[in-house]
Write an enzyme that holds these catalytic residues in place. Sequence first.
Site, PDB file in Angstrom:
ATOM      1  CG  HIS A 185      -6.018   3.483  -2.223  1.00 32.30           C
ATOM      2  ND1 HIS A 185      -5.205   3.727  -1.142  1.00 32.30           N
ATOM      3  CD2 HIS A 185      -5.283   2.756  -3.085  1.00 32.30           C
ATOM      4  CE1 HIS A 185      -4.023   3.180  -1.341  1.00 32.30           C
ATOM      5  NE2 HIS A 185      -4.036   2.569  -2.518  1.00 32.30           N
ATOM      6  CB  VAL A 222      -1.526   6.385  -1.015  1.00 33.07           C
ATOM      7  CG1 VAL A 222      -2.145   7.632  -0.371  1.00 33.07           C
ATOM      8  CG2 VAL A 222      -0.741   6.758  -2.262  1.00 33.07           C
ATOM      9  CG  HIS A 278      -6.405  -0.219  -6.754  1.00 35.09           C
ATOM     10  ND1 HIS A 278      -5.498   0.538  -7.473  1.00 35.09           N
ATOM     11  CD2 HIS A 278      -5.864  -0.386  -5.524  1.00 35.09           C
ATOM     12  CE1 HIS A 278      -4.453   0.806  -6.691  1.00 35.09           C
ATOM     13  NE2 HIS A 278      -4.651   0.261  -5.508  1.00 35.09           N
ATOM     14  CD  GLN A 308      -2.778   1.146   2.518  1.00 39.04           C
ATOM     15  OE1 GLN A 308      -2.623   0.295   3.398  1.00 39.04           O
ATOM     16  NE2 GLN A 308      -3.697   2.094   2.582  1.00 39.04           N
TER      17      GLN A 308
END
Length: 134
Positions: free
Chosen positions: A96, A92, A98, A90
């Site tokens: 999140h 960031v 995708h 990961q």
Amino acid sequence: MSCLFCRIVSGQEPAEVVLERDEVVGFLDVRPVFPGHVLLVPRVHVDTLTELPDELLVPLFAAARETAAAVKDVLGAQGSFVAMNNTVSQSVPHLHVHVVPRTKGDGLRGFFWPRVRYAEGQAQDVAARLRAVL
Ligand code: DGP
């Protein structure tokens, strides 16, 4: 505000935003696997899936469902790959999801999941440990 995706959510960092909901924002991944690769993030900062509050489960997964439909309907993809990295791989540390448009023959087949086989008794052991907490 040090988090890159928090800055995108607040508009301090430019991004191609494609979806805005009360709790979720979706924008194009700047380095897409394929064009139309979308990242969906909760507006509030959450590091990984295990910290996601109950009230964001449905908004986030609903956004994933909508985006998966949109890449088929609008971009002509045959399907999609929906995934997230948690801590490992990961890059960031703001959760999140995708959503990657997929089409047969796009070359992504088996791209990062080499499979292994369970040793004798290992599957039963692993399943029992998970079953005990789940
Ligand atoms: P992951 O490796 O699963 O943590 O995915 C992070 C994704 O974030 C990666 O595919 C590239 C994307 N990304 C990194 N920096 C930016 C940025 O500044 N803007 C946008 N739109 N995407 C970014």
